[in-house]
Design an enzyme around this catalytic site. Structure first.
Site, PDB file in Angstrom:
ATOM      1  CG  HIS A 358      -1.973  -1.033   1.207  1.00 16.81           C
ATOM      2  ND1 HIS A 358      -3.245  -0.845   0.718  1.00 16.81           N
ATOM      3  CD2 HIS A 358      -1.909  -2.322   1.616  1.00 16.81           C
ATOM      4  CE1 HIS A 358      -3.930  -1.965   0.854  1.00 16.81           C
ATOM      5  NE2 HIS A 358      -3.143  -2.882   1.396  1.00 16.81           N
ATOM      6  CE  LYS A 546      -7.017  13.809   0.524  1.00 21.17           C
ATOM      7  NZ  LYS A 546      -7.180  12.537  -0.168  1.00 21.17           N
ATOM      8  NE  ARG A 547      -4.363   9.863  10.403  1.00 20.99           N
ATOM      9  CZ  ARG A 547      -4.063   8.975  11.335  1.00 20.99           C
ATOM     10  NH1 ARG A 547      -4.869   7.975  11.604  1.00 20.99           N
ATOM     11  NH2 ARG A 547      -2.962   9.089  12.044  1.00 20.99           N
ATOM     12  CE  LYS A 552      -3.149  10.650   3.299  1.00 21.54           C
ATOM     13  NZ  LYS A 552      -3.787   9.813   2.280  1.00 21.54           N
ATOM     14  CB  THR A 654     -10.391   4.499  -0.982  1.00 19.39           C
ATOM     15  OG1 THR A 654      -9.872   4.831   0.313  1.00 19.39           O
ATOM     16  CG2 THR A 654      -9.666   3.296  -1.523  1.00 19.39           C
ATOM     17  CE  LYS A 658     -14.342   5.467   1.097  1.00 19.36           C
ATOM     18  NZ  LYS A 658     -13.376   5.560   2.208  1.00 19.36           N
TER      19      LYS A 658
END
Ligand code: 26Q
Length: 816
Positions: A358, A546-547, A552, A654, A658
């Site tokens: 991952h 998100k985290r 990110k 992911t 969504k």
């Protein structure tokens, strides 16, 4: 055997009956929590028989089963999901209405099991839902953490962590399977002896802990399948304690008990940051060993000693390297317990193990110090050494004298056990989680292994269960879609594509718009109730959830918001469509730079509120305690989905899927599954910006990136960053942002400046934002894009993902 389907009359009776028998109260007297329990318990009654029947069918049909091993399963609440999958939602709604109860009020009473950090854990949960819905026999296996991921509270704009004691009021869904309790051993020393002409290994003076399994049902959608999520709980062994009690060492016995039970106490809140903590190693081995012992016991009950059949009947899926000790543990069981020779054991083990990677980020790769492994798991370490010896020997055949290369590929090298190499060398299948990620794996970290056996490697793009992320979380959109194309998409998400022509239908677009507005209103209410913040639903809802991680790039989003603020403040002629920026993110408690970014976002929110003109067009809200339940309200309300990772860093993502499914348009980089969203919707229906992964890679290689020159030439960036330090952003603490300032312009302790290219991609990001606000003003154009996004999201159903895993890796016959 026919399964009873409850009608609303019998549902009412069983709810009132439960309240009477367990609480001695009437429905009118019951608290919402008592009602939740009573309702859940009636649903459970319905499941039990199905569960038993499915297990029996699997045993009788002698089929294959996948054990999905994962240190995290971020399942979210179960009641509504179970009602949906049992097709009982309507009956329950009706029954409860007749009892004057709103189902929604009951659902929120369920504590959310937060047994995961983020993407990897949520993926495992989506996979379980799809496995059951495709009738594939499967067991999810993990740890029964007494405390899940911390709850996040904001205090003065800073994250504070609170314990998540989700089991406090009991867990309505779990059943202790005490009969499957087994023992896991730690420490001790190995005694080698010869017995009947064979070397045998005994572990002496080890510390033994009981592993007690608790099972939760995982129900397939409208079918006969009920699979199991098995969570293992650590318990000290009573025998040991009794002896100590006898010697009057009551306190010592209690201490030992605590030491044992600490193994399943708490979920580690770091995601994508590896730290060699012994307790974590124990956690990994604990649930892996228990799972394998149990799987072998189950197998032997069916097939006796025909262990050569094992690979035809079970496959262990290793979700990231965390359960990778399954490999040496299987060897141990086959050799020490079953008496097989090494070669046979290794052949069987290899054919049973499949591994998913991952991440390619070096700091997340799991490596254990040799000494820690030797002391904590002496027999496992011996086996790892022998596996390493054999692997290196065979590598030497392929790469003679290439010691550097062999060192990089070895299981044990430079004093560390390299878990990814173990998993790659000894699994029959290795896969990445998006097409780009799969390619990066075989180009970089696993390149040398790929050269030796290309067939072993694949890329299987992640997915999300459209049942939770559309049917359950967005009933308004679901019913609009059902009216338009029928309910075939419930079982076959690809059918969503039939919505595509409706993007050109003005009346449909209007209804789509109405749905979005109602979902925005639902989110507004939730945030108002939880955080006492209010806003106008006519603002564009722009979300990054998100985290919190540097890669990110929440920082890119925040910096851009500050630039927008400056434009509004400095230029009275500048205006923009009102935009609400929503953030949802937890930071690992020890990741202080991520926590600083949270403070920065909150400070921006305060800054904007103080300015009468700015706040008319700009608002920032930090959603407290982002979790699965919050996501279920957030995703349907979003119009823009921000997916900003530095290209090459996000294996898949992911959340992006969504949002897309719920009709948000992606603003993102060409990274992970964004690339495939782009391919699905086409360039006109997504906003792509920033460097591509190959460019990022060459920038790293060449080491020529100079963010300072961007700071010097870009006035807007310079102004914003200077405001970090002049008291504009943090009036009472002007030095607070110094770290971020230096990180972007100088880099810290020898590292490069701005390692995630925030400044480099800023210009392109800003341009994409300009296109967005321009397009948004053409309401019909925007709605067309939104519809296309929902229409093309079927590909990202985890049903498709699981079908691919089954076709390429597991080869399991569904039990229909
Ligand atoms: C391992 C050892 C020691 C300490 C921590 C860890 C650890 C824990 C969690 C390492 C990684 C994680 C979580 C990783 C994760 O969530 N990865 C995400 O997986 C998603 C599902 O495939 C992808 O969509 C995301 O791109 C990826 O970041």
């Amino acid at each position: 055997m026919a399964i009873t389907q409850f009608d609303s009359e019998s549902i009412k009776q069983s709810i009132t009956g439960k309240l009477q028998r367990y609480n001695g109260i009437t429905v009118a007297e019951a608290t919402p929590q008592q009602l939740y329990k009573a309702v859940a318990s009636t649903v459970r009654d319905q499941i039990m028989q199905k569960w038993m029947v499915f297990r029996e069918r699997w045993i009788n049909e002698k089929g294959k089963r996948v054990y999905y091993l994962s240190v995290e399963f971020l399942t979210g609440r179960a009641l509504n999901c179970n009602l949906l999958n049992l097709c009982s939602q309507e009956n329950y709604q009706k029954a409860l209405r007749e009892l004057n109860i709103d189902l929604q009020d009951i659902l929120v009473e369920e504590p959310e099991p937060a047994l995961g950090n983020g993407g990897l854990g949520r993926l495992a949960a989506c996979f379980l839902d799809s496995l059951a819905s495709l009738s594939i026999p499967a067991m999810g296996c993990t740890i029964r953490y007494e405390y899940g991921l911390f709850r996040q509270k904001m205090v003065d704009g800073q994250q504070v962590e609170l314990p998540d004691s989700w089991l406090q009021n009991g867990n309505a869904w779990e059943i202790a399977a005490v009969e499957d309790t087994c023992q896991v051993q730690f420490g001790g020393r190995i005694e080698e002896r010869e017995e009947n002409g064979r070397m045998v290994f005994h572990l002496e003076d080890a510390y033994t802990i009981d592993a007690v399994p608790y099972d939760m049902p995982v129900i397939g959608y409208d079918n006969q399948c009920v699979n199991t999520l098995r969570t293992w709980s650590a318990r000290s062994r009573e025998r040991i304690d009794l002896r100590s009690f006898g010697e009057g060492e009551y306190i010592k016995a209690m201490e030992e008990m605590q030491m044992a039970e600490v193994i399943s106490k708490v979920l580690y809140p770091e995601d994508k940051h590896y730290e060699g903590k012994m307790l974590r190693l124990k956690q990994h081995y604990f649930f892996t060993s228990a799972t394998l012992q149990n799987a072998l016991k189950t197998f032997k009950r069916q097939y006796g000693n025909h262990l050569e059949l094992l690979p035809d009947k079970v496959v262990f899926h290793i979700n990231d390297t965390h359960p990778g000790l399954a490999i040496p543990e299987m060897m141990r069981l086959l050799i020490d317990q079953e008496g097989l020779d090494w070669e046979t054991a290794q052949r069987i083990t290899y054919r049973c193990m499949a591994y998913t990677n991952h991440t390619v980020m070096a700091e997340a790769l799991e490596r254990w110090p040799v000494e820690m492994m030797r002391q904590t798991l002496p027999r496992i370490f011996m086996i790892l050494e022998e596996l390493n010896r054999r692997v290196c020997e065979s590598l030497f055949q392929s790469y003679p004298d290439q010691w550097d290369r062999i060192g990089r590929m070895a299981i044990i090298a430079y004093g560390q056990v390299h878990m990814a190499n173990l998993c790659v060398a000894l699994s029959f299948s290795v896969n990445g989680v998006s097409q780009l990620h799969g390619k990066i794996l075989t180009d970089t970290i696993f390149h040398d292994y790929w050269l030796l056996d290309r067939k072993k490697f694949s890329a299987i793009t992640n997915g999300i269960t459209h049942r939770r992320w559309l049917l359950e979380s967005n009933p308004a959109l679901t019913s609009l879609i059902r009216d338009a194309i029928g309910d075939g998409f419930y079982k076959d998400a690809q059918q969503l594509e039939r919505l595509k022509p409706l993007a050109e239908d003005g009346a449909f677009r209007d209804r789509f718009d109405q749905v979005k507005r109602s979902n925005k209103e639902r989110l507004r209410k939730l945030i108002h109730q939880r955080q006492n913040i209010d806003f106008d639903i006519n603002f564009i809802f722009d979300v990054q959830a998100k985290r919190l991680h540097e890669y990110k790039r929440q920082l890119l989003n925040a910096l851009h918001i500050q630039v927008l603020y400056n434009r509004l403040v400095d230029d009275p002629g500048f205006s923009m469509p009102p935009r609400l920026f929503l953030f949802g993110a937890k930071a690992a408690p020890g990741y202080w730079r991520a926590k600083l970014i949270i403070r920065y976002i909150n400070a921006l929110s305060t800054l904007i509120e103080k300015h009468p003109r700015a706040r008319q067009m700009l608002k920032v809200v930090y959603l407290e305690n982002y979790d699965v339940s919050t996501a279920e309200v957030l995703m349907p309300a979003a119009e823009i989905s921000q997916q900003l990772s530095t290209a090459g860093k996000e294996a898949s993502g992911t959340g992006n899927m969504k949002f897309m499914m719920n009709g948000a348009v992606t603003l993102g980089t060409m990274d992970g599954a964004n690339v495939e969203i782009y391919e699905q919707v086409g360039a006109e229906n997504i906003y792509i910006f920033g460097m591509r992964a190959d460019t990022v890679e060459s920038m790293y290689r060449e080491g020529i990136y100079n963010p300072m020159s961007i700071y010097e030439t870009n006035f807007e960036i310079r102004k914003a960053m200077n405001q970090w330090l002049d008291g504009t952003v943090f009036p009472s603490e002007p030095l607070a942002m110094q770290d971020l300032y230096h990180m972007l312009l100088q880099g810290d302790h020898g590292g490069m400046a701005d390692p995630y290219f925030v400044l480099k991609d800023f210009g392109s990001y800003s341009m994409a934002n300009r296109r967005i606000v321009e397009d948004y003003q053409d309401r019909q154009k925007w709605l067309r894009m939104a519809v296309i996004n929902t229409a093309m999201s079927g590909y990202f159903s985890s049903d498709r993902t699981i079908r691919e895993y089954n076709e390429k890796i597991w080869h399991i016959d569904p039990i229909l």
